[in-house]
Design a protein around this motif. Structure first.
Motif, PDB file in Angstrom:
ATOM      1  N   GLY A  54       0.816  -1.213   0.000  1.00 28.49           N
ATOM      2  CA  GLY A  54       0.000   0.000   0.000  1.00 28.49           C
ATOM      3  C   GLY A  54       0.843   1.253   0.000  1.00 28.49           C
ATOM      4  O   GLY A  54       0.560   2.211  -0.730  1.00 28.49           O
ATOM      5  N   LEU A  55       1.906   1.255   0.813  1.00 27.99           N
ATOM      6  CA  LEU A  55       2.764   2.435   0.908  1.00 27.99           C
ATOM      7  C   LEU A  55       3.468   2.703  -0.417  1.00 27.99           C
ATOM      8  O   LEU A  55       3.597   3.860  -0.851  1.00 27.99           O
ATOM      9  CB  LEU A  55       3.786   2.243   2.019  1.00 27.99           C
ATOM     10  CG  LEU A  55       4.650   3.451   2.387  1.00 27.99           C
ATOM     11  CD1 LEU A  55       3.769   4.604   2.857  1.00 27.99           C
ATOM     12  CD2 LEU A  55       5.662   3.088   3.456  1.00 27.99           C
ATOM     13  N   GLY A  58       1.007   4.353  -2.729  1.00 31.43           N
ATOM     14  CA  GLY A  58       0.742   5.739  -2.358  1.00 31.43           C
ATOM     15  C   GLY A  58       1.870   6.679  -2.725  1.00 31.43           C
ATOM     16  O   GLY A  58       1.637   7.814  -3.153  1.00 31.43           O
ATOM     17  N   SER A 317      -2.590   4.628  -0.144  1.00 35.33           N
ATOM     18  CA  SER A 317      -2.079   3.387   0.435  1.00 35.33           C
ATOM     19  C   SER A 317      -3.221   2.554   1.007  1.00 35.33           C
ATOM     20  O   SER A 317      -3.281   1.330   0.804  1.00 35.33           O
ATOM     21  CB  SER A 317      -1.060   3.711   1.536  1.00 35.33           C
ATOM     22  OG  SER A 317       0.036   4.436   1.015  1.00 35.33           O
TER      23      SER A 317
END
Length: 377
Positions: A54-55, A58, A317
């Protein structure tokens, strides 16, 4: 793990944001980050894998860049005095009609808000110019405050405000709509909202007995245009990348340069660039002149820039995690049971999820360890 893990993660994401922001009175950036971490917990033993996936999404999303670019762009354009010159032109054009000061305040708020996207800044900046005009037009202080208070929210409706970017990052929107799909619709919605404010101004003017602007406040149109015409060029420049990537004009550009070249750089990259270049040229005399001055400017912008960065990265994210947990597949049967259309609902529900703030179905599926089968947005 529940068959509705994605739905539960979405609910937990919203609850975490509300609790952290409202109950603990923390800023929206922190709240979004906490919500992101909470969604990753639903991946179970693959918590860290979900968190990293997710990070990464993002940090690399084009909308994150665009949101940051528009924060800097808005600050620069405000400092160059572009809005002041535009409001002067508006007063010269409509100041002599009944309630001209109110109309100038409404249109000026829309133009300023479209650049700054900050309600308090819109009310303060436009109000400092138009409140004296309205009072000399026989408008009471209450009337002037009503006009500016109502107009302060216009900037949040216009692209490319924080609300617009959070809409793109909403879990119910990611994978369903791309930025190119939303821009024109958002502009139409913003223009409709502006028209509603002008209609409200029309009735307010007649109900409160507001007259035309004082002759001393109206400058000759030739003079205001000579000084302020270039300011309109800055605002119109935003149409260039939109026309180059959508509709018949976009098709013509694609035929000219080829589809691969047209898709290389997304429209959200060109939008701030298209406004920044003419903005720097028009307002060059009012920009910082030395390295120290530029460093001071960046220091003043950095708190807002940091907040936007954390908010956007956390939002995308979390959307990535929730999508990988199977939100789309899990929502469809639930909505069918409610009698809703699965194709329409993700678009309509995005309105509600964005109030706190491309179909790419042809891309191949992937199967990470913590999500059996998902479609990459």
């Amino acid at each position: 793990m529940s068959e509705y893990t994605g739905v539960l993660a979405l609910a937990a994401f919203i609850c975490a944001i509300v609790i952290w922001n409202v109950a603990f009175k923390r800023n929206i950036g922190e709240s979004m980050f906490i919500g992101f971490v909470v969604t990753a917990l639903f991946a179970g033993t693959d918590f860290f894998s979900a968190l990293w996936a997710g990070l990464t999404d993002g940090l690399t999303n084009e909308v994150t860049y665009a949101a940051l670019a528009f924060v800097v762009l808005g600050e620069l354009l405000v400092r160059t005095g572009i809005v002041q010159r535009i409001v002067d032109v508006l007063s010269s054009m409509i100041g002599r009609i009944r309630g001209g000061s109110v109309y100038a305040a409404t249109l000026g708020s829309a133009l300023f808000g479209a650049v700054a996207h900050n309600g308090a800044a819109t009310a303060a900046t436009v109000g400092s110019i138009t409140i004296p005009w309205m009072k000399r037009s026989r408008a009471s202080g209450e009337t002037a405050a009503t006009v500016l208070g109502g107009n302060a929210g216009i900037g949040a409706v216009f692209p490319f405000s924080g609300s617009f970017f959070l809409l793109l990052a909403a879990p119910t929107v990611v994978g369903q709509l791309a930025a190119d799909d939303v821009i024109l619709t958002a502009f139409i919605a913003a223009i409709w909202f502006l028209l509603s404010r002008l209609i409200a101004a029309y009735f307010l003017i007649r109900n409160r007995g507001v007259g035309a602007m004082s002759a001393t406040d109206i400058k000759p149109l030739s003079k205001t245009l000579a000084v302020g015409w270039s300011s309109f060029v800055v605002l119109l420049a935003i149409a260039v990348p939109i026309l180059a990537t959508s509709g018949a004009s976009g098709e013509a550009v694609t035929e000219r340069i080829g589809s691969e070249a047209a898709d290389t750089i997304p429209v959200l990259f060109w939008l701030p660039v298209a406004m920044l270049i003419p903005g720097l040229i028009v307002g060059r005399k009012l920009l910082p002149k030395t390295g120290v001055a530029w460093w001071k400017f960046l220091g003043e912008v950095s708190p807002n820039l940091g907040l936007v960065a954390v908010t956007m990265i956390s939002a995308f994210s979390a959307s990535e995690v929730i999508s990988n947990l199977g939100l789309g597949e899990q929502l469809a049967p639930l909505l069918e049971q409610l009698g809703a259309s699965p194709q329409f609902w993700p678009r309509s529900s995005s309105v509600f999820s964005s109030s706190s703030w491309p179909d790419r179905s042809t891309q191949p599926e992937r199967s990470p360890r913590w999500a059996a089968s998902v479609t990459r947005h």
